[in-house]
Design a protein around this motif. Structure first.
Motif, mmCIF file in Angstrom:
data_model
loop_
_atom_site.group_PDB
_atom_site.id
_atom_site.type_symbol
_atom_site.label_atom_id
_atom_site.label_comp_id
_atom_site.label_asym_id
_atom_site.label_seq_id
_atom_site.Cartn_x
_atom_site.Cartn_y
_atom_site.Cartn_z
ATOM 1 N N UNK A 1 88.916 37.244 -29.970
ATOM 2 C CA UNK A 1 89.039 36.306 -31.085
ATOM 3 C C UNK A 1 88.572 34.936 -30.635
ATOM 4 N N UNK A 2 87.920 34.263 -31.527
ATOM 5 C CA UNK A 2 87.431 32.928 -31.206
ATOM 6 C C UNK A 2 88.612 31.991 -30.998
ATOM 7 N N UNK A 3 88.530 31.120 -30.026
ATOM 8 C CA UNK A 3 89.639 30.189 -29.796
ATOM 9 C C UNK A 3 89.853 29.285 -31.002
ATOM 10 N N UNK A 4 91.110 29.039 -31.286
ATOM 11 C CA UNK A 4 91.453 28.215 -32.432
ATOM 12 C C UNK A 4 91.128 26.754 -32.123
ATOM 13 N N UNK A 5 90.283 26.188 -32.940
ATOM 14 C CA UNK A 5 89.895 24.795 -32.767
ATOM 15 C C UNK A 5 90.758 23.946 -33.695
ATOM 16 N N UNK A 6 91.470 23.038 -33.090
ATOM 17 C CA UNK A 6 92.336 22.163 -33.875
ATOM 18 C C UNK A 6 91.508 21.025 -34.458
ATOM 19 N N UNK A 7 91.500 20.929 -35.762
ATOM 20 C CA UNK A 7 90.729 19.891 -36.442
ATOM 21 C C UNK A 7 91.694 18.855 -37.007
ATOM 22 N N UNK A 8 91.412 17.623 -36.690
ATOM 23 C CA UNK A 8 92.227 16.530 -37.222
ATOM 24 C C UNK A 8 91.489 15.911 -38.396
ATOM 25 N N UNK A 9 92.107 15.961 -39.546
ATOM 26 C CA UNK A 9 91.501 15.412 -40.755
ATOM 27 C C UNK A 9 91.924 13.950 -40.878
ATOM 28 N N UNK A 10 90.982 13.028 -40.953
ATOM 29 C CA UNK A 10 91.356 11.614 -41.026
ATOM 30 C C UNK A 10 92.015 11.268 -42.352
ATOM 31 N N UNK A 11 92.856 10.253 -42.307
ATOM 32 C CA UNK A 11 93.448 9.752 -43.542
ATOM 33 C C UNK A 11 92.363 9.120 -44.415
ATOM 34 N N UNK A 12 92.580 9.151 -45.703
ATOM 35 C CA UNK A 12 91.593 8.591 -46.633
ATOM 36 C C UNK A 12 92.293 8.060 -47.873
ATOM 37 N N UNK A 13 91.620 7.152 -48.538
ATOM 38 C CA UNK A 13 92.098 6.658 -49.829
ATOM 39 C C UNK A 13 91.574 7.580 -50.930
#
Length: 204
Positions: free
Chosen positions: A11-23
């Motif tokens: 299984x492909x390693x889980x990549x943690x994605x951080x979604x930036x805050x936005x207005x």
């Protein structure tokens, strides 16, 4: 000959994605439109599915409507969060900058920031946070505007040192003579380079 079972696929390693805050993108208030909750939900589901079509189906909006929302004025932060949800490289948007976000301080203060929380590739929470930086910017703008309204002649007075102002003269703004004006035209006060002669009382 022995046949060994094939090893299970890795299984492909889980990549943690951080979604930036936005207005949230400024839109007309409609219950069936792109509300703040639906915009945040769209970004979270998009991070789960990696599919714009599937995400639009889940949130109940059209694909063309989503792309139009992305292109609206003030959607720079939303577009950056969109790209981050898909794992694409994107230009970071400074939420405290009116130039970067395309949004004035007053709107950023009232709308606040949206934060999408993901865990193990799943949407777990959506939070609304106050934009304190926008609040300070908005208060500073109100303070400057109030100062200008309190003394409309302060700027012209400060830019003409050494002048005295007299009522009844021509308008500084080019209006008809005799019209009421809070900023009458300046008149130069000439000062003699020699000290005044002493009076009779001073000589005694």
């Amino acid at each position: 000959m022995k046949h060994w079972p094939a090893p299970p696929p890795r299984t492909a390693p889980l990549v943690r994605r951080r979604i930036p805050m936005f207005h949230p993108v400024p839109v007309a208030p409609r219950r069936d439109g792109w509300t703040v909750q639906r915009q945040a939900w769209f970004i979270g589901v998009l991070a789960e599915t990696r599919s714009v079509v599937e995400t639009c189906r889940r949130v109940g909006m059209g694909r063309e409507s989503a792309y139009r929302l992305r292109k609206r004025p003030g959607a720079a932060g939303f577009a950056a969060a969109w790209d981050a949800a898909l794992g694409r490289p994107h230009i970071a948007v400074d939420p405290s900058s009116a130039k970067a976000t395309g949004l004035p301080a007053a709107y950023r203060f009232h709308a606040g920031l949206v934060q999408v929380h993901m865990h193990a590739g799943k949407l777990v929470a959506i939070a609304r946070k106050p934009d304190n930086s926008a609040l300070l910017q908005h208060l500073a703008q109100l303070g400057r505007a109030a100062g200008d309204m309190a003394d409309p002649c302060a700027k012209s007075h400060d830019s003409n040192p050494g002048y005295a102002f007299h009522e009844g003269e021509d308008r500084a703004d080019g209006a008809a003579p005799g019209a009421a004006s809070p900023c009458p035209a300046p008149r130069k006060v000439r000062q003699s380079p020699h000290p005044p002669a002493p009076s009779e009382g001073d000589r005694r």
